[in-house]
Design an enzyme around this catalytic site. Structure first.
Site, mmCIF file in Angstrom:
data_model
loop_
_atom_site.group_PDB
_atom_site.id
_atom_site.type_symbol
_atom_site.label_atom_id
_atom_site.label_comp_id
_atom_site.label_asym_id
_atom_site.label_seq_id
_atom_site.Cartn_x
_atom_site.Cartn_y
_atom_site.Cartn_z
ATOM 1 N N LYS A 1 47.830 38.941 37.910
ATOM 2 C CA LYS A 1 47.700 37.479 37.833
ATOM 3 C C LYS A 1 49.070 36.823 38.003
ATOM 4 C CE LYS A 1 43.769 37.253 34.632
ATOM 5 N NZ LYS A 1 42.840 36.507 35.483
ATOM 6 N N ARG B 1 33.420 42.287 33.799
ATOM 7 C CA ARG B 1 32.057 42.687 34.170
ATOM 8 C C ARG B 1 31.882 44.200 34.107
ATOM 9 N NH1 ARG B 1 32.702 39.571 39.775
ATOM 10 N NH2 ARG B 1 33.998 38.333 38.383
HETATM 11 N N1 BES Z 1 39.649 36.896 32.179
HETATM 12 C C1 BES Z 1 39.492 36.392 33.485
HETATM 13 C C2 BES Z 1 38.766 35.056 33.532
HETATM 14 C C3 BES Z 1 39.446 33.881 32.892
HETATM 15 C C4 BES Z 1 40.147 32.990 33.664
HETATM 16 C C5 BES Z 1 39.308 33.649 31.539
HETATM 17 C C6 BES Z 1 40.727 31.886 33.077
HETATM 18 C C7 BES Z 1 39.897 32.554 30.953
HETATM 19 C C8 BES Z 1 40.602 31.666 31.719
HETATM 20 C C9 BES Z 1 38.698 37.379 34.335
HETATM 21 O O1 BES Z 1 38.832 38.710 33.994
HETATM 22 C C10 BES Z 1 39.164 37.211 35.744
HETATM 23 O O2 BES Z 1 40.296 37.454 35.980
HETATM 24 N N2 BES Z 1 38.273 36.783 36.606
HETATM 25 C C11 BES Z 1 38.601 36.542 37.967
HETATM 26 C C12 BES Z 1 37.521 37.155 38.829
HETATM 27 C C13 BES Z 1 37.882 37.247 40.274
HETATM 28 C C14 BES Z 1 38.937 38.303 40.483
HETATM 29 C C15 BES Z 1 36.629 37.579 41.064
HETATM 30 C C16 BES Z 1 38.650 35.035 38.201
HETATM 31 O O3 BES Z 1 37.843 34.312 37.616
HETATM 32 O O4 BES Z 1 39.532 34.607 38.928
HETATM 33 ZN ZN ZN Z 2 40.537 39.623 34.908
#
Ligand code: BES
Ligand code: ZN
Ligand code: ZN
Length: 496
Positions: free
Chosen positions: A271, A345
Protein backbone atom coordinates in the site's frame (compact mmCIF):
# COMPACT_ATOMS: atom_id res chain seq x y z
CA UNK A 1 -18.74 4.53 36.03
CA UNK A 2 -21.16 4.66 38.91
CA UNK A 3 -24.71 5.17 37.67
CA UNK A 4 -27.67 5.67 39.98
CA UNK A 5 -31.34 6.25 39.31
CA UNK A 6 -32.68 9.17 41.37
CA UNK A 7 -36.34 9.75 42.09
CA UNK A 8 -35.98 12.89 44.21
CA UNK A 9 -37.39 16.24 43.06
CA UNK A 10 -34.88 17.97 40.79
CA UNK A 11 -33.98 20.68 43.25
CA UNK A 12 -32.88 18.11 45.83
CA UNK A 13 -30.54 16.22 43.53
CA UNK A 14 -26.92 16.64 44.56
CA UNK A 15 -24.58 16.92 41.61
CA UNK A 16 -21.87 19.18 40.20
CA UNK A 17 -23.93 19.66 37.08
CA UNK A 18 -27.57 19.06 36.38
CA UNK A 19 -28.45 18.55 32.74
CA UNK A 20 -32.03 19.29 31.82
CA UNK A 21 -32.81 18.04 28.37
CA UNK A 22 -34.83 20.19 26.14
CA UNK A 23 -36.70 19.43 22.97
CA UNK A 24 -39.21 21.25 20.86
CA UNK A 25 -42.36 21.74 22.87
CA UNK A 26 -40.66 21.94 26.24
CA UNK A 27 -38.14 20.49 28.60
CA UNK A 28 -37.97 16.75 29.14
CA UNK A 29 -38.27 17.33 32.85
CA UNK A 30 -40.45 19.62 34.88
CA UNK A 31 -39.91 21.08 38.30
CA UNK A 32 -42.13 22.54 40.98
CA UNK A 33 -39.25 24.72 42.06
CA UNK A 34 -39.79 28.38 41.21
CA UNK A 35 -36.15 29.20 40.46
CA UNK A 36 -35.69 26.14 38.26
CA UNK A 37 -38.90 26.88 36.37
CA UNK A 38 -37.76 30.41 35.76
CA UNK A 39 -34.47 29.14 34.44
CA UNK A 40 -36.19 26.64 32.14
CA UNK A 41 -38.41 29.39 30.76
CA UNK A 42 -35.49 31.64 29.95
CA UNK A 43 -33.63 28.76 28.47
CA UNK A 44 -36.57 27.83 26.26
CA UNK A 45 -36.51 31.27 24.69
CA UNK A 46 -32.78 31.00 24.16
CA UNK A 47 -33.21 27.60 22.54
CA UNK A 48 -35.88 28.88 20.18
CA UNK A 49 -33.63 31.74 19.05
CA UNK A 50 -30.61 29.53 18.53
CA UNK A 51 -32.51 26.71 16.86
CA UNK A 52 -33.69 29.08 14.16
CA UNK A 53 -30.02 29.78 13.46
CA UNK A 54 -29.32 26.00 13.54
CA UNK A 55 -26.44 26.50 15.93
CA UNK A 56 -24.83 24.06 18.26
CA UNK A 57 -24.77 25.28 21.76
CA UNK A 58 -24.30 24.14 25.27
CA UNK A 59 -24.34 26.35 28.32
CA UNK A 60 -23.06 25.87 31.78
CA UNK A 61 -24.94 28.24 34.05
CA UNK A 62 -23.02 28.34 37.29
CA UNK A 63 -25.13 31.05 38.85
CA UNK A 64 -28.55 29.57 38.49
CA UNK A 65 -29.14 30.24 42.16
CA UNK A 66 -30.49 26.73 42.67
CA UNK A 67 -29.05 24.96 45.68
CA UNK A 68 -25.35 24.19 45.14
CA UNK A 69 -25.90 22.89 41.66
CA UNK A 70 -24.49 24.10 38.48
CA UNK A 71 -27.23 24.01 35.97
CA UNK A 72 -26.37 22.75 32.57
CA UNK A 73 -28.92 22.95 29.84
CA UNK A 74 -28.81 21.79 26.31
CA UNK A 75 -31.00 21.29 23.31
CA UNK A 76 -31.84 17.84 22.04
CA UNK A 77 -33.35 18.26 18.64
CA UNK A 78 -30.92 18.83 15.81
CA UNK A 79 -32.69 18.21 12.59
CA UNK A 80 -34.56 15.27 11.11
CA UNK A 81 -31.57 13.69 9.42
CA UNK A 82 -30.34 11.96 12.56
CA UNK A 83 -31.21 8.34 13.18
CA UNK A 84 -33.02 7.40 16.33
CA UNK A 85 -31.74 9.24 19.42
CA UNK A 86 -28.37 10.07 17.87
CA UNK A 87 -28.81 13.76 18.63
CA UNK A 88 -29.57 12.94 22.25
CA UNK A 89 -26.35 10.94 22.49
CA UNK A 90 -24.44 13.83 20.90
CA UNK A 91 -25.95 16.14 23.49
CA UNK A 92 -25.06 13.84 26.38
CA UNK A 93 -21.46 13.61 25.12
CA UNK A 94 -21.27 17.41 24.80
CA UNK A 95 -22.43 17.70 28.39
CA UNK A 96 -19.65 15.30 29.41
CA UNK A 97 -17.07 17.37 27.52
CA UNK A 98 -18.25 20.50 29.26
CA UNK A 99 -18.06 18.84 32.66
CA UNK A 100 -14.57 17.56 31.92
CA UNK A 101 -13.47 21.07 30.89
CA UNK A 102 -14.69 22.40 34.22
CA UNK A 103 -13.44 19.42 36.26
CA UNK A 104 -16.95 18.46 37.31
CA UNK A 105 -17.42 14.75 37.86
CA UNK A 106 -20.87 14.32 39.40
CA UNK A 107 -23.32 14.66 36.59
CA UNK A 108 -27.12 14.39 36.78
CA UNK A 109 -29.54 14.16 33.86
CA UNK A 110 -33.21 14.89 34.31
CA UNK A 111 -35.54 12.89 32.10
CA UNK A 112 -39.29 13.20 31.82
CA UNK A 113 -41.08 10.06 32.96
CA UNK A 114 -43.19 9.53 29.82
CA UNK A 115 -40.11 8.94 27.67
CA UNK A 116 -37.77 7.80 30.37
CA UNK A 117 -36.42 4.29 29.58
CA UNK A 118 -35.34 4.83 25.96
CA UNK A 119 -34.09 8.35 26.60
CA UNK A 120 -32.20 7.26 29.71
CA UNK A 121 -30.53 4.46 27.71
CA UNK A 122 -29.49 6.94 25.01
CA UNK A 123 -28.07 9.33 27.61
CA UNK A 124 -26.05 6.56 29.27
CA UNK A 125 -24.75 5.49 25.87
CA UNK A 126 -23.79 9.07 24.97
CA UNK A 127 -22.03 9.50 28.30
CA UNK A 128 -20.11 6.19 28.29
CA UNK A 129 -19.12 6.35 24.62
CA UNK A 130 -18.54 10.11 24.74
CA UNK A 131 -16.31 9.98 27.80
CA UNK A 132 -14.13 7.19 26.36
CA UNK A 133 -10.59 8.41 25.94
CA UNK A 134 -7.82 5.97 25.20
CA UNK A 135 -4.83 7.02 27.29
CA UNK A 136 -3.18 3.59 27.54
CA UNK A 137 -0.27 4.57 25.33
CA UNK A 138 0.45 7.98 26.84
CA UNK A 139 3.33 8.30 29.27
CA UNK A 140 1.64 11.07 31.27
CA UNK A 141 -1.87 12.44 31.97
CA UNK A 142 -3.26 8.95 31.97
CA UNK A 143 -5.44 9.22 35.02
CA UNK A 144 -8.80 10.97 35.05
CA UNK A 145 -11.34 11.05 37.84
CA UNK A 146 -14.23 8.66 37.15
CA UNK A 147 -17.56 10.25 36.34
CA UNK A 148 -20.59 9.61 38.51
CA UNK A 149 -23.88 9.72 36.72
CA UNK A 150 -27.39 10.17 38.11
CA UNK A 151 -30.50 9.75 36.02
CA UNK A 152 -33.36 11.67 37.59
CA UNK A 153 -36.80 10.25 36.84
CA UNK A 154 -40.19 10.07 38.54
CA UNK A 155 -40.59 7.11 40.96
CA UNK A 156 -43.04 5.20 38.75
CA UNK A 157 -40.48 5.08 35.90
CA UNK A 158 -37.51 4.01 38.03
CA UNK A 159 -37.73 0.23 37.53
CA UNK A 160 -37.99 0.34 33.73
CA UNK A 161 -35.26 2.96 33.58
CA UNK A 162 -32.91 0.80 35.67
CA UNK A 163 -33.39 -2.15 33.28
CA UNK A 164 -32.84 0.01 30.18
CA UNK A 165 -29.79 1.64 31.77
CA UNK A 166 -28.22 -1.70 32.76
CA UNK A 167 -28.53 -2.96 29.19
CA UNK A 168 -27.09 0.27 27.79
CA UNK A 169 -24.14 0.07 30.21
CA UNK A 170 -23.31 -3.52 29.22
CA UNK A 171 -23.44 -2.76 25.49
CA UNK A 172 -21.62 0.58 25.67
CA UNK A 173 -18.81 -0.84 27.80
CA UNK A 174 -18.48 -3.77 25.38
CA UNK A 175 -18.31 -1.24 22.54
CA UNK A 176 -15.54 0.64 24.35
CA UNK A 177 -13.70 -2.66 24.73
CA UNK A 178 -13.94 -3.06 20.93
CA UNK A 179 -12.59 0.48 20.52
CA UNK A 180 -9.61 -0.35 22.73
CA UNK A 181 -8.93 -3.45 20.64
CA UNK A 182 -8.97 -1.40 17.46
CA UNK A 183 -6.73 1.31 18.87
CA UNK A 184 -4.14 -1.10 20.21
CA UNK A 185 -1.10 -0.92 17.91
CA UNK A 186 -0.11 -3.89 15.80
CA UNK A 187 3.04 -4.51 17.83
CA UNK A 188 0.85 -4.96 20.91
CA UNK A 189 -2.29 -6.56 19.48
CA UNK A 190 -0.76 -9.37 17.46
CA UNK A 191 -2.91 -12.31 16.29
CA UNK A 192 -1.61 -14.24 19.31
CA UNK A 193 -2.58 -11.41 21.67
CA UNK A 194 -6.02 -11.26 20.07
CA UNK A 195 -6.40 -14.99 20.72
CA UNK A 196 -5.32 -14.48 24.36
CA UNK A 197 -7.92 -11.75 24.68
CA UNK A 198 -10.60 -14.04 23.22
CA UNK A 199 -9.65 -16.87 25.57
CA UNK A 200 -9.87 -14.56 28.60
CA UNK A 201 -13.23 -13.23 27.40
CA UNK A 202 -14.61 -16.72 26.90
CA UNK A 203 -13.40 -17.85 30.35
CA UNK A 204 -14.89 -14.76 31.98
CA UNK A 205 -18.31 -15.60 30.57
CA UNK A 206 -18.24 -19.40 30.71
CA UNK A 207 -17.98 -19.85 26.93
CA UNK A 208 -16.00 -22.51 25.06
CA UNK A 209 -13.06 -21.37 22.98
CA UNK A 210 -10.70 -22.96 20.45
CA UNK A 211 -7.60 -21.36 18.93
CA UNK A 212 -5.79 -22.72 15.87
CA UNK A 213 -2.13 -21.64 15.70
CA UNK A 214 -0.01 -21.37 12.54
CA UNK A 215 1.08 -25.02 12.66
CA UNK A 216 -2.47 -26.28 13.07
CA UNK A 217 -3.70 -23.94 10.34
CA UNK A 218 -1.16 -25.38 7.90
CA UNK A 219 -1.71 -28.97 8.93
CA UNK A 220 -5.49 -28.75 8.85
CA UNK A 221 -5.58 -27.07 5.44
CA UNK A 222 -6.57 -23.53 6.38
CA UNK A 223 -4.05 -22.47 3.77
CA UNK A 224 -5.55 -19.11 2.80
CA UNK A 225 -5.10 -17.79 6.36
CA UNK A 226 -1.75 -19.51 6.76
CA UNK A 227 -0.47 -17.97 3.51
CA UNK A 228 -1.69 -14.47 4.34
CA UNK A 229 0.11 -14.64 7.68
CA UNK A 230 3.29 -16.41 6.64
CA UNK A 231 5.38 -13.29 5.98
CA UNK A 232 5.08 -11.95 9.50
CA UNK A 233 6.95 -12.31 12.77
CA UNK A 234 3.50 -12.45 14.32
CA UNK A 235 1.94 -15.70 13.12
CA UNK A 236 -1.79 -16.09 12.32
CA UNK A 237 -4.61 -17.52 14.42
CA UNK A 238 -8.19 -18.62 13.89
CA UNK A 239 -10.34 -18.22 16.99
CA UNK A 240 -13.70 -19.88 17.64
CA UNK A 241 -15.84 -18.92 20.67
CA UNK A 242 -19.04 -20.82 21.39
CA UNK A 243 -21.85 -19.38 23.50
CA UNK A 244 -24.73 -21.70 24.37
CA UNK A 245 -27.61 -20.20 26.37
CA UNK A 246 -29.45 -22.17 29.06
CA UNK A 247 -32.56 -22.12 26.92
CA UNK A 248 -32.56 -20.94 23.31
CA UNK A 249 -35.66 -19.01 22.26
CA UNK A 250 -34.30 -18.52 18.76
CA UNK A 251 -34.13 -21.85 16.95
CA UNK A 252 -31.42 -20.72 14.57
CA UNK A 253 -27.75 -20.89 15.45
CA UNK A 254 -26.00 -17.62 14.64
CA UNK A 255 -22.35 -17.32 13.59
CA UNK A 256 -20.57 -13.98 13.85
CA UNK A 257 -17.53 -13.88 11.59
CA UNK A 258 -14.85 -11.19 11.89
CA UNK A 259 -11.87 -10.13 9.78
CA UNK A 260 -9.00 -9.65 12.20
CA UNK A 261 -5.96 -8.37 10.26
CA UNK A 262 -3.85 -6.85 13.02
CA UNK A 263 -2.01 -5.02 10.25
CA UNK A 264 -2.41 -4.93 6.49
CA UNK A 265 0.63 -3.55 4.67
CA UNK A 266 -0.84 -4.88 1.44
CA UNK A 267 1.91 -7.51 1.40
CA UNK A 268 4.14 -7.51 -1.69
CA UNK A 269 1.41 -5.50 -3.49
CA UNK A 270 2.30 -2.88 -0.94
CA UNK A 271 0.00 0.00 0.00
CA UNK A 272 1.09 3.64 -0.30
CA UNK A 273 2.92 4.87 2.80
CA UNK A 274 0.82 7.89 3.70
CA UNK A 275 -2.31 5.99 4.68
CA UNK A 276 -0.83 2.59 5.56
CA UNK A 277 -0.81 3.37 9.27
CA UNK A 278 -4.62 3.14 9.27
CA UNK A 279 -4.33 -0.55 8.48
CA UNK A 280 -3.63 -1.03 12.15
CA UNK A 281 -7.42 -0.99 12.31
CA UNK A 282 -7.93 -3.73 9.75
CA UNK A 283 -9.26 -5.89 12.56
CA UNK A 284 -12.45 -3.82 13.03
CA UNK A 285 -14.53 -6.89 12.15
CA UNK A 286 -12.83 -8.95 14.86
CA UNK A 287 -13.30 -6.07 17.32
CA UNK A 288 -17.02 -5.93 16.50
CA UNK A 289 -17.39 -9.68 17.01
CA UNK A 290 -15.39 -9.75 20.26
CA UNK A 291 -17.30 -6.70 21.53
CA UNK A 292 -20.59 -8.42 20.71
CA UNK A 293 -19.43 -11.60 22.50
CA UNK A 294 -18.56 -9.50 25.56
CA UNK A 295 -22.05 -7.96 25.54
CA UNK A 296 -23.58 -11.40 24.97
CA UNK A 297 -21.60 -12.73 27.94
CA UNK A 298 -23.02 -9.99 30.13
CA UNK A 299 -26.60 -9.98 28.89
CA UNK A 300 -26.92 -13.69 28.02
CA UNK A 301 -29.55 -13.54 25.26
CA UNK A 302 -31.42 -16.82 24.54
CA UNK A 303 -29.63 -17.46 21.24
CA UNK A 304 -26.83 -19.84 20.34
CA UNK A 305 -23.94 -17.78 18.99
CA UNK A 306 -20.57 -18.89 17.62
CA UNK A 307 -17.86 -16.35 16.87
CA UNK A 308 -15.23 -17.13 14.23
CA UNK A 309 -12.30 -14.75 13.88
CA UNK A 310 -9.49 -14.98 11.37
CA UNK A 311 -6.46 -13.03 12.52
CA UNK A 312 -3.23 -12.43 10.64
CA UNK A 313 -0.58 -9.79 9.95
CA UNK A 314 -0.15 -9.14 6.22
CA UNK A 315 3.54 -8.30 6.02
CA UNK A 316 6.33 -7.93 3.45
CA UNK A 317 9.09 -10.53 3.71
CA UNK A 318 10.88 -13.17 1.64
CA UNK A 319 8.49 -15.72 3.10
CA UNK A 320 5.39 -13.64 2.36
CA UNK A 321 2.87 -15.05 -0.10
CA UNK A 322 3.44 -13.74 -3.61
CA UNK A 323 1.21 -12.44 -6.37
CA UNK A 324 0.71 -15.26 -8.84
CA UNK A 325 0.61 -18.05 -6.28
CA UNK A 326 -2.34 -20.45 -6.27
CA UNK A 327 -3.82 -21.49 -2.94
CA UNK A 328 -6.27 -24.31 -2.29
CA UNK A 329 -9.01 -23.26 0.13
CA UNK A 330 -10.49 -25.57 2.72
CA UNK A 331 -13.54 -26.30 0.54
CA UNK A 332 -11.24 -27.46 -2.26
CA UNK A 333 -11.54 -24.39 -4.47
CA UNK A 334 -8.31 -23.01 -5.91
CA UNK A 335 -7.59 -19.29 -5.67
CA UNK A 336 -5.18 -17.38 -7.89
CA UNK A 337 -3.65 -14.52 -5.88
CA UNK A 338 -3.39 -11.64 -8.31
CA UNK A 339 -3.12 -9.13 -5.48
CA UNK A 340 -1.74 -9.80 -2.00
CA UNK A 341 -3.67 -6.77 -0.70
CA UNK A 342 -6.97 -8.58 -1.24
CA UNK A 343 -6.11 -10.72 1.81
CA UNK A 344 -9.24 -10.26 3.91
CA UNK A 345 -11.38 -12.37 1.62
CA UNK A 346 -8.82 -15.19 1.82
CA UNK A 347 -8.89 -15.24 5.61
CA UNK A 348 -12.69 -14.98 5.58
CA UNK A 349 -12.97 -17.96 3.22
CA UNK A 350 -11.58 -20.10 6.07
CA UNK A 351 -13.85 -18.49 8.67
CA UNK A 352 -16.97 -19.03 6.55
CA UNK A 353 -15.95 -22.65 6.07
CA UNK A 354 -15.61 -23.08 9.84
CA UNK A 355 -19.03 -21.46 10.41
CA UNK A 356 -20.37 -24.22 8.14
CA UNK A 357 -18.51 -26.93 10.10
CA UNK A 358 -20.06 -25.49 13.28
CA UNK A 359 -23.49 -25.93 11.65
CA UNK A 360 -24.52 -22.31 11.83
CA UNK A 361 -27.90 -21.51 10.25
CA UNK A 362 -27.22 -17.80 9.90
CA UNK A 363 -23.91 -15.97 9.35
CA UNK A 364 -23.22 -12.27 9.78
CA UNK A 365 -19.70 -11.32 8.80
CA UNK A 366 -18.04 -8.03 9.70
CA UNK A 367 -14.99 -7.00 7.71
CA UNK A 368 -12.97 -3.90 6.84
CA UNK A 369 -12.88 -5.42 3.40
CA UNK A 370 -12.64 -2.75 0.70
CA UNK A 371 -11.67 0.88 0.16
CA UNK A 372 -14.45 0.77 -2.41
CA UNK A 373 -17.21 0.72 0.24
CA UNK A 374 -15.86 3.78 2.02
CA UNK A 375 -15.60 5.60 -1.34
CA UNK A 376 -19.28 4.77 -1.90
CA UNK A 377 -20.76 5.33 1.58
CA UNK A 378 -18.24 7.36 3.58
CA UNK A 379 -17.87 7.08 7.33
CA UNK A 380 -21.53 7.07 8.44
CA UNK A 381 -22.72 3.87 6.74
CA UNK A 382 -21.37 0.38 6.43
CA UNK A 383 -22.35 -1.56 3.32
CA UNK A 384 -24.87 -4.37 3.78
CA UNK A 385 -24.82 -7.22 1.31
CA UNK A 386 -27.39 -9.98 1.59
CA UNK A 387 -29.81 -11.85 -0.65
CA UNK A 388 -31.97 -12.72 2.36
CA UNK A 389 -34.86 -10.26 2.60
CA UNK A 390 -35.66 -11.01 6.27
CA UNK A 391 -32.03 -10.58 7.33
CA UNK A 392 -31.82 -7.31 5.45
CA UNK A 393 -34.93 -6.02 7.21
CA UNK A 394 -33.79 -6.94 10.71
CA UNK A 395 -30.27 -5.57 10.27
CA UNK A 396 -31.56 -2.31 8.81
CA UNK A 397 -34.05 -1.95 11.63
CA UNK A 398 -31.28 -2.58 14.16
CA UNK A 399 -29.23 0.09 12.39
CA UNK A 400 -32.07 2.60 12.68
CA UNK A 401 -32.53 1.81 16.37
CA UNK A 402 -28.87 2.11 17.29
CA UNK A 403 -27.17 4.67 15.06
CA UNK A 404 -24.70 2.12 13.63
CA UNK A 405 -25.40 3.24 10.06
CA UNK A 406 -25.98 0.57 7.43
CA UNK A 407 -26.99 0.83 3.78
CA UNK A 408 -27.91 -2.01 1.40
CA UNK A 409 -25.76 -2.61 -1.66
CA UNK A 410 -26.36 -5.25 -4.34
CA UNK A 411 -24.88 -8.70 -4.77
CA UNK A 412 -24.82 -8.76 -8.54
CA UNK A 413 -24.66 -12.12 -10.36
CA UNK A 414 -23.82 -10.28 -13.53
CA UNK A 415 -20.39 -9.44 -12.12
CA UNK A 416 -19.49 -12.98 -11.11
CA UNK A 417 -17.52 -13.76 -14.31
CA UNK A 418 -15.06 -10.97 -13.38
CA UNK A 419 -13.57 -13.29 -10.75
CA UNK A 420 -12.79 -16.09 -13.23
CA UNK A 421 -9.20 -17.10 -13.86
CA UNK A 422 -7.74 -19.25 -16.62
CA UNK A 423 -5.49 -21.25 -14.27
CA UNK A 424 -7.45 -21.49 -11.02
CA UNK A 425 -11.11 -21.74 -9.98
CA UNK A 426 -11.12 -18.06 -9.15
CA UNK A 427 -9.04 -14.94 -8.94
CA UNK A 428 -8.80 -13.03 -5.65
CA UNK A 429 -9.47 -9.74 -7.43
CA UNK A 430 -11.76 -8.88 -10.31
CA UNK A 431 -10.64 -7.97 -13.80
CA UNK A 432 -13.01 -5.05 -13.56
CA UNK A 433 -11.56 -2.52 -11.08
CA UNK A 434 -14.90 -0.80 -10.49
CA UNK A 435 -17.44 -1.92 -7.85
CA UNK A 436 -14.72 -3.49 -5.70
CA UNK A 437 -17.00 -4.04 -2.70
CA UNK A 438 -19.41 -6.09 -4.84
CA UNK A 439 -16.63 -8.25 -6.31
CA UNK A 440 -15.31 -8.88 -2.80
CA UNK A 441 -18.80 -9.97 -1.74
CA UNK A 442 -19.09 -12.27 -4.75
CA UNK A 443 -15.78 -13.82 -3.75
CA UNK A 444 -17.03 -14.47 -0.19
CA UNK A 445 -20.33 -15.82 -1.50
CA UNK A 446 -18.60 -18.81 -3.06
CA UNK A 447 -17.39 -19.85 0.42
CA UNK A 448 -20.70 -19.48 2.24
CA UNK A 449 -21.86 -22.94 3.34
CA UNK A 450 -24.88 -24.34 1.50
CA UNK A 451 -28.35 -23.51 2.89
CA UNK A 452 -26.96 -20.87 5.21
CA UNK A 453 -28.56 -17.44 5.47
CA UNK A 454 -25.77 -14.92 5.12
CA UNK A 455 -25.23 -11.18 5.45
CA UNK A 456 -21.89 -9.49 4.79
CA UNK A 457 -21.17 -6.10 6.35
CA UNK A 458 -18.27 -4.21 4.79
CA UNK A 459 -17.24 -1.87 7.62
CA UNK A 460 -14.07 -0.41 6.04
CA UNK A 461 -15.42 3.15 6.21
CA UNK A 462 -16.92 3.05 9.70
CA UNK A 463 -14.59 1.03 11.93
CA UNK A 464 -12.44 4.03 12.84
CA UNK A 465 -12.58 7.79 12.49
CA UNK A 466 -9.71 10.23 11.96
CA UNK A 467 -11.81 13.09 13.39
CA UNK A 468 -14.49 13.22 16.04
CA UNK A 469 -17.60 11.44 14.77
CA UNK A 470 -20.87 12.50 16.47
CA UNK A 471 -20.12 11.53 20.11
CA UNK A 472 -17.02 9.42 19.42
CA UNK A 473 -13.52 10.76 19.87
CA UNK A 474 -11.10 9.89 17.03
CA UNK A 475 -10.01 6.26 16.85
CA UNK A 476 -11.85 2.96 16.86
CA UNK A 477 -15.64 3.30 16.75
CA UNK A 478 -16.65 -0.11 18.06
CA UNK A 479 -19.04 -0.30 15.11
CA UNK A 480 -21.20 -3.41 15.03
CA UNK A 481 -21.49 -4.17 18.74
CA UNK A 482 -24.78 -2.29 19.24
CA UNK A 483 -26.05 -3.35 15.85
CA UNK A 484 -25.50 -7.03 16.60
CA UNK A 485 -27.07 -6.81 20.06
CA UNK A 486 -30.10 -4.94 18.76
CA UNK A 487 -30.61 -7.31 15.82
CA UNK A 488 -30.44 -10.26 18.24
CA UNK A 489 -32.93 -8.52 20.54
CA UNK A 490 -35.34 -7.94 17.64
CA UNK A 491 -35.09 -11.57 16.50
CA UNK A 492 -35.71 -12.87 20.03
CA UNK A 493 -38.62 -10.47 20.52
CA UNK A 494 -40.24 -11.74 17.32
CA UNK A 495 -39.74 -15.37 18.24
CA UNK A 496 -41.19 -15.10 21.76
N1 BES B 1 -8.00 -3.66 4.43
C1 BES B 1 -8.20 -3.26 3.10
C2 BES B 1 -9.48 -2.45 2.89
C3 BES B 1 -9.56 -1.12 3.58
C4 BES B 1 -9.29 0.03 2.88
C5 BES B 1 -9.99 -1.03 4.89
C6 BES B 1 -9.42 1.26 3.50
C7 BES B 1 -10.10 0.19 5.51
C8 BES B 1 -9.83 1.34 4.81
C9 BES B 1 -8.27 -4.48 2.18
O1 BES B 1 -7.55 -5.58 2.59
C10 BES B 1 -7.76 -4.05 0.85
O2 BES B 1 -6.63 -3.69 0.78
N2 BES B 1 -8.61 -4.09 -0.15
C11 BES B 1 -8.25 -3.67 -1.46
C12 BES B 1 -8.76 -4.70 -2.44
C13 BES B 1 -8.19 -4.55 -3.81
C14 BES B 1 -6.74 -4.94 -3.83
C15 BES B 1 -8.99 -5.43 -4.76
C16 BES B 1 -8.92 -2.32 -1.74
O3 BES B 1 -10.05 -2.11 -1.30
O4 BES B 1 -8.27 -1.49 -2.35
ZN1 ZN C 1 -5.51 -5.50 1.96
ZN1 ZN D 1 -7.23 -5.73 4.71
Amino acid sequence: MKITIETKPLEQVKADALVVLHEEGGVLAQSENEALRHHFDNFSKDVAAKRSKREWFCTLAKDSGVATHHLLLDSVKFGDWAPHDESLKITAARAVDLCRQHSLTKLAFAVHHTVAPTKAAAIVEGVILGDFQDTRFKSSDRERAALELKIVVSPDAAKDVRAAVDRAVAISEAQNMARELLNAPNNVLTPEAMADHAVALAKRHGMKVTVLDEKQLRKQGYLPTWNVGRGSEYPPRIIVIRYTPKKAVLREHLALVGKGMTFDSGGLCIKPGDSMHRMNGDMGGAAAVLGAMEAIGRLRPPVRVTAVIGSAHNAVDGAAYHPGCIITAKNGKTIYVENTDAEGRLVLSDCLYIAGEEKADVIWDFATLTGSVSAALGSAYAGLFTEDEALRMVLLEASQNTGDGLWPLPITREYEPSLKHHLADMNNIAGDRKAGAIHATNFLKSFVPKDTRWAHLDIAGVAQHDKRFRYLRPGGSGYGVRLTMEAIRLLVERES
